[in-house]
Design a protein around this motif. Structure first.
Motif, PDB file in Angstrom:
ATOM      1  N   SER A  68       3.862  -6.860   1.646  1.00  0.00           N
ATOM      2  CA  SER A  68       2.778  -7.823   1.418  1.00  0.00           C
ATOM      3  C   SER A  68       1.913  -7.840   2.679  1.00  0.00           C
ATOM      4  CB  SER A  68       3.355  -9.205   1.135  1.00  0.00           C
ATOM      5  OG  SER A  68       4.118  -9.625   2.227  1.00  0.00           O
ATOM      6  N   GLN A  69       0.830  -8.569   2.641  1.00  0.00           N
ATOM      7  CA  GLN A  69      -0.141  -8.603   3.759  1.00  0.00           C
ATOM      8  C   GLN A  69      -0.467  -7.169   4.219  1.00  0.00           C
ATOM      9  OE1 GLN A  69       2.546 -11.775   5.679  1.00  0.00           O
ATOM     10  NE2 GLN A  69       0.582 -12.019   6.720  1.00  0.00           N
ATOM     11  N   PRO A  70      -1.053  -6.388   3.333  1.00  0.00           N
ATOM     12  CA  PRO A  70      -1.193  -4.948   3.579  1.00  0.00           C
ATOM     13  C   PRO A  70      -1.946  -4.560   4.848  1.00  0.00           C
ATOM     14  CG  PRO A  70      -2.526  -5.639   1.705  1.00  0.00           C
ATOM     15  CD  PRO A  70      -1.601  -6.771   2.023  1.00  0.00           C
ATOM     16  N   PHE A  71      -2.882  -5.383   5.316  1.00  0.00           N
ATOM     17  CA  PHE A  71      -3.648  -4.971   6.505  1.00  0.00           C
ATOM     18  C   PHE A  71      -3.241  -5.716   7.770  1.00  0.00           C
ATOM     19  CE2 PHE A  71      -6.046  -8.485   4.764  1.00  0.00           C
ATOM     20  CZ  PHE A  71      -6.450  -9.204   5.880  1.00  0.00           C
ATOM     21  N   SER A  72      -2.175  -6.546   7.651  1.00  0.00           N
ATOM     22  CA  SER A  72      -1.780  -7.265   8.867  1.00  0.00           C
ATOM     23  C   SER A  72      -0.276  -7.157   9.104  1.00  0.00           C
ATOM     24  CB  SER A  72      -2.235  -8.721   8.793  1.00  0.00           C
ATOM     25  OG  SER A  72      -1.804  -9.321   7.576  1.00  0.00           O
TER      26      SER A  72
END
Lengths: 281, 189
Positions: free
Chosen positions: A112-116
Motif C-alpha cells: 500500500s502507499q505505492p509512492f511513499s
C-alpha cells in the motif's frame, strides 16, 4: 434466478490461484515444448529444457513455478440471472486471494502507499477485480497471477490513424525489443487495438487469456498477429535473452472500434510462465 | 548448451578474469540474497558512514525475494528478479567490494562499466525457474533487516546453482552477443 453463495466464490478463487502458480495449463506447456523443438540456438534450448524441468519440479514438490506469484487479477463474468448471496462479492474474492496465497505458500507482493511507505499488505490483497455482466445463470471466474517483471514492460500509446497497420507492428516489435530479457522470454505478447485508452489496455491484457495456439477468429487480425510474431522472433532475443529464434510463444491481438481521431495501441507482456486459471460456478 | 563449469565461491580475481559471457556455471558456496528495499537501506547506511550488517568484500548477491518455505524446507520458490532496478545502487556496492551479481534482465551501461572497473561479474539465473533453483539452495537464514520480510537479507548456502555469465570483466555481454547472432535483419514487417 440462480443463487450462488459467496463462500463458493471464495473457495474457487483460492483454489485457482494456488493451482495456477504450481501448474501450467496444457496450451502453455504444449507451446513451450513446441518452442523447444523449433529453437535453433543450443543455449536457448538448454534454457527451455530447464524451464520444462522447473514445471515438473513445481508440480511434484509443490513449489511455485516462479517466486513472484503476482498481483492477483480476477475477472468475473456474471450471468444476469445469477443472484449472489451470503455477503459482499468483492470481499469474497479478496478473501479467496488471502486464503489461496496463505495456504498455498505463495508470495505476498502487494504494497500500500505505492509512492511513499510501500507497506506490504501481507495477504496479497487487494486483488484487481473486474466484472462483466453476461447472459445466462452461471458465474465464470478467471484468474491471472501477474508477475511484476513482465507487467513492468507494459506500454500504451495513441498512434495517429495515418500510422495504421505498420505503425502497430513497429510499436509492438519495438516494445518487445526494448524489454529484452526483462520479461523472462519466451513471452506471450498481448496487443490491444482501438477503443479508448483504458479499453485498449484491457483488450491487451485479456488477449493473454486466450488459449495459446488459437489465432484471433477475425482473419485480418490473425494475419496481423502472424506478422507481429515474425517481427518479434526476428529480434533474436531468445529464451532469457541469451539469443535465439523463439522470443515469443504467441502474439494475441484484440481490436475494438475507436474514435475517428485515434488509434490506441497497448502492449501487455506475459513471461514464459503464462499462469492463468478459470472455473464456472 | 556448453558443459557447465563447477565453481566454488567466493571467486578469486583470477577466476573472475577467466569468466566469459556465455559460460554456464554451477555455483557452490555462500551467497547473499536481497533486492530493492535492502539495497536502498544499505546505501543509506553507507552514506551515514556506518558499517554494513554483512561482509560485502568479495561477496555474491542474488537479486531475489522468495515465496514462503513450506515446513521442513529451507526456502520456497527462489528465482531471480529483474536486476535493472538495482542499477542505481550496484556501482556503490561494487566500490565496497561486491564482486558477483546474480539476477535476470538488462543492466545499465554504468553497471557494465563498473563490472569491468572492479573485475566483477553479472550472472543470469533463469527467470521463473524458482522451483528448480530452490532445489540448489541447501540452507537459508535471515541475517539482517528482518523487518523487510521477503526483502530481508538472507545468507544462502547453495550447491550447483545453475547460472550463465551475462556481463564479464572484459566488457562481454551475452544479451548483445546472443541477440546479434540470431537477429534476422531482412525483416518482412
Amino acid at each position: 434466478m440462480r443463487e450462488i453463495n459467496v463462500e463458493d466464490i471464495t473457495k474457487t478463487v483460492a483454489h485457482l490461484f494456488e493451482h495456477s502458480c504450481h501448474y501450467l495449463t496444457d496450451d502453455v506447456l504444449a507451446a513451450l515444448k513446441q518452442a523447444r523443438g523449433k529453437e535453433k540456438s543450443p543455449v536457448a534450448c538448454g534454457v527451455l529444457d530447464r524451464l520444462l524441468e522447473n514445471v515438473e519440479i513445481a508440480g511434484k514438490e509443490q513449489i511455485p513455478m516462479c517466486q513472484d506469484t503476482g498481483l492477483a487479477i480476477v475477472w468475473l463474468e456474471i450471468g444476469q440471472e445469477v443472484h449472489i448471496t451470503g455477503g459482499d462479492l468483492y470481499k469474497a474474492v479478496n478473501e479467496g486471494v488471502r486464503k489461496g496465497y496463505d495456504e498455498g505458500y505463495l508470495r505476498k507482493s502487494v504494497v500500500s502507499q505505492p509512492f511513499s511507505a510501500r507497506v506490504n499488505t501481507k495477504d496479497n490483497t487487494p486483488a484487481d477485480i473486474w466484472t462483466d455482466i453476461v447472459p445466462g445463470d452461471k458465474l465464470k471466474i478467471i484468474v491471472m497471477p501477474k508477475g511484476g517483471g513482465s507487467e513492468n514492460m507494459s506500454r500504451l500509446t495513441v498512434l495517429t490513424p495515418a500510422k495504421g497497420r505498420q505503425g502497430i507492428i513497429d510499436y509492438v516489435v519495438n516494445r518487445v525489443s526494448e524489454s529484452g530479457s526483462n520479461p523472462c522470454p519466451p513471452v506471450v505478447v498481448g496487443v490491444g487495438i482501438g477503443g479508448t485508452t483504458e479499453k485498449t489496455m484491457m483488450l491487451a491484457k485479456k488477449a493473454l487469456l486466450r488459449k495459446l495456439g488459437q489465432p484471433n477468429p477475425d482473419a485480418e487480425i490473425a494475419e496481423l498477429e502472424r506478422d507481429i510474431l515474425r517481427g518479434v522472433n526476428n529480434l533474436g532475443i531468445g529464451a532469457m535473452g541469451y539469443g535465439g529464434t523463439i522470443t515469443a510463444l504467441a502474439v494475441h491481438a484484440e481490436a475494438f472500434p475507436c474514435h475517428i481521431a485515434s488509434l490506441p495501441v497497448a502492449v501487455c507482456l506475459m513471461c514464459w510462465c503464462d499462469r492463468k486459471g478459470e472455473a464456472t460456478l | 548448451m556448453t558443459e557447465a563449469k563447477k565453481i566454488t565461491l567466493p571467486l578469486t580475481d583470477e577466476v573472475l578474469k577467466d569468466l566469459k559471457a556465455g559460460d554456464n556455471l554451477l555455483l557452490t558456496g555462500v551467497i547473499y540474497q536481497f533486492r530493492d528495499a535492502a539495497h536502498k537501506r544499505i546505501v543509506e547506511v553507507l552514506d551515514q558512514g556506518k558499517s554494513l550488517p554483512i561482509d560485502i568484500k568479495g561477496a555474491a548477491v542474488f537479486y531475489m525475494g522468495p515465496s514462503p518455505a513450506r515446513p521442513g524446507r529451507p526456502i520456497g520458490s527462489a528465482g531471480p528478479t529483474t536486476s535493472g532496478r538495482m542499477d542505481s545502487y550496484s556501482p556503490r556496492l561494487m566500490d565496497e567490494g561486491l564482486k558477483v551479481m546474480i539476477g535476470k534482465g538488462l543492466r545499465s551501461q554504468t553497471v557494465k562499466d563498473a563490472i569491468v572497473k572492479y573485475n566483477g561479474v553479472y550472472l543470469g539465473a533463469i527467470g521463473g525457474a524458482g522451483a528448480l533453483i530452490a532445489k540448489s539452495i541447501k540452507k537459508a537464514e535471515v541475517v539482517a533487516y528482518e523487518d523487510l520480510g521477503a526483502e530481508a537479507i538472507r545468507r544462502l548456502e547453495v550447491e550447483d546453482f545453475p547460472v550463465t555469465v551475462v556481463n564479464d570483466s572484459h566488457g562481454g555481454d551475452l544479451y548483445e552477443e546472443g541477440r546479434a547472432k540470431y537477429r534476422v535483419t531482412s525483416s518482412t514487417t
